[in-house]
Design a protein around this motif. Sequence first.
Motif, PDB file in Angstrom:
ATOM      1  N   THR A  29       0.845  -1.200   0.000  1.00 24.74           N
ATOM      2  CA  THR A  29       0.000   0.000   0.000  1.00 24.74           C
ATOM      3  C   THR A  29       0.876   1.245   0.000  1.00 24.74           C
ATOM      4  O   THR A  29       0.542   2.241  -0.648  1.00 24.74           O
ATOM      5  CB  THR A  29      -0.961   0.023   1.211  1.00 24.74           C
ATOM      6  OG1 THR A  29      -0.227  -0.228   2.407  1.00 24.74           O
ATOM      7  CG2 THR A  29      -2.039  -1.024   1.087  1.00 24.74           C
ATOM      8  N   LEU A  37      -6.949   3.856  -2.669  1.00 23.70           N
ATOM      9  CA  LEU A  37      -6.270   2.563  -2.639  1.00 23.70           C
ATOM     10  C   LEU A  37      -7.286   1.430  -2.648  1.00 23.70           C
ATOM     11  O   LEU A  37      -8.336   1.514  -1.997  1.00 23.70           O
ATOM     12  CB  LEU A  37      -5.448   2.434  -1.359  1.00 23.70           C
ATOM     13  CG  LEU A  37      -4.056   3.068  -1.325  1.00 23.70           C
ATOM     14  CD1 LEU A  37      -3.432   2.850   0.045  1.00 23.70           C
ATOM     15  CD2 LEU A  37      -3.167   2.470  -2.405  1.00 23.70           C
ATOM     16  N   VAL A  40      -6.875  -3.785   1.010  1.00 26.86           N
ATOM     17  CA  VAL A  40      -5.873  -4.846   1.194  1.00 26.86           C
ATOM     18  C   VAL A  40      -6.017  -5.384   2.609  1.00 26.86           C
ATOM     19  O   VAL A  40      -6.113  -4.605   3.551  1.00 26.86           O
ATOM     20  CB  VAL A  40      -4.441  -4.296   1.021  1.00 26.86           C
ATOM     21  CG1 VAL A  40      -3.421  -5.424   1.169  1.00 26.86           C
ATOM     22  CG2 VAL A  40      -4.284  -3.604  -0.315  1.00 26.86           C
ATOM     23  N   VAL A 113      -1.631  -4.643  -5.777  1.00 24.52           N
ATOM     24  CA  VAL A 113      -2.226  -3.478  -5.112  1.00 24.52           C
ATOM     25  C   VAL A 113      -2.170  -2.248  -6.023  1.00 24.52           C
ATOM     26  O   VAL A 113      -3.141  -1.490  -6.127  1.00 24.52           O
ATOM     27  CB  VAL A 113      -1.536  -3.201  -3.750  1.00 24.52           C
ATOM     28  CG1 VAL A 113      -2.064  -1.916  -3.134  1.00 24.52           C
ATOM     29  CG2 VAL A 113      -1.765  -4.371  -2.798  1.00 24.52           C
ATOM     30  N   SER A 117      -5.546  -0.654  -7.419  1.00 25.91           N
ATOM     31  CA  SER A 117      -5.823   0.723  -7.026  1.00 25.91           C
ATOM     32  C   SER A 117      -6.032   1.613  -8.242  1.00 25.91           C
ATOM     33  O   SER A 117      -6.649   2.682  -8.148  1.00 25.91           O
ATOM     34  CB  SER A 117      -4.680   1.278  -6.163  1.00 25.91           C
ATOM     35  OG  SER A 117      -4.580   0.519  -4.970  1.00 25.91           O
TER      36      SER A 117
END
Lengths: 138, 199
Positions: A29, A37, A40, A113, A117
């Motif tokens: 992250t 974001l 997660v 991620v 995102s």
Amino acid sequence: MNDTEERFVGIVLVSHSAAVAASVAELATGLAGGGALAPVAPAGGTLDGGLGTSTDVIAAAAASVDRGAGVAVLTDLGSAVLTVKALLAEGDELPDGTRLVDAPFVEGAVAAVVTASAGADLATVEAAAAEAYTYRKV
Amino acid sequence: MLNADFFRRWMTVTAVSVDREAERLTELDSPIGDADHGSNLQRGFTAVTAALEKEAPDTPGAVLALAGRQLISTVGGASGPLYGTLLRRTGKALGDAPEVTGEQLTDALRTGVDAVMALGGAAPGDKTMIDALVPAVDALAESFAAAKSAAEEGAVATTPLQARKGRASYLGERSIGHQDPGATSSALLIAALVEAAGE
């Protein structure tokens, strides 16, 4: 939660160690940069805090990041892989659209991620994470 | 014919055997594994026994499905999903009949063992639980006692093998000379059939 966030693919990071899962989640992250974001969730260790994998921890993590766009699960090794596979085989333990992604744990988590995102769909997130295998260091 | 009581006994006898042999299983898991096989299975089968008492499933298939579910969620190591899958798939293959024949059990167990091989990717000779289970299923048509002998022989025969799956495989040739803990606990599971049948 805004409309954009609702479409994010969720990411679950399964490790034998709670510390490893949490740290990799923090790293991924952190590297994903500013802006919204993707959700997660680390899922590391057993319920009593030992090394191992727990179906309860994994199922709770998957439920917590499910926004209806699918959930990508990345694992470290051994029982983490087998436990997720067994859970997927159960059929009703993990949210619809949950997929075990074949990727290296740290590099794959960062790729997943970042991609999620950016608003990518599950297949794109999966491909980005898996592609991390092709990144040679030497 | 084998009814739900038989399958409950199979599970409780296995739990007792795992309890009795936990230390030995963990010892076997020390040189080539992470020294937790005995305690992991002990935790799993304790949960199985408790769940069977609480929920009292009334068909053979339901007994094994519940047992498998408990193992998947409580063991914490690779043996959880592997044994859990074995019992769940075997249970599923038995369907919801109130009683099954020995032949049906043999067929169902073969389905379960195939599912374990698919999940873990192990084949006979890889120094895993498969090395006890495959010969056991092959001998099961003859008798429970024959299956027990075959499983025990299969477990002992893992000693000279080099591990090709799981953590032990990292050791390469150094895994040779140790009996596989998973094959050993699988032999306990099969041996429990004999006692459950009162033979």
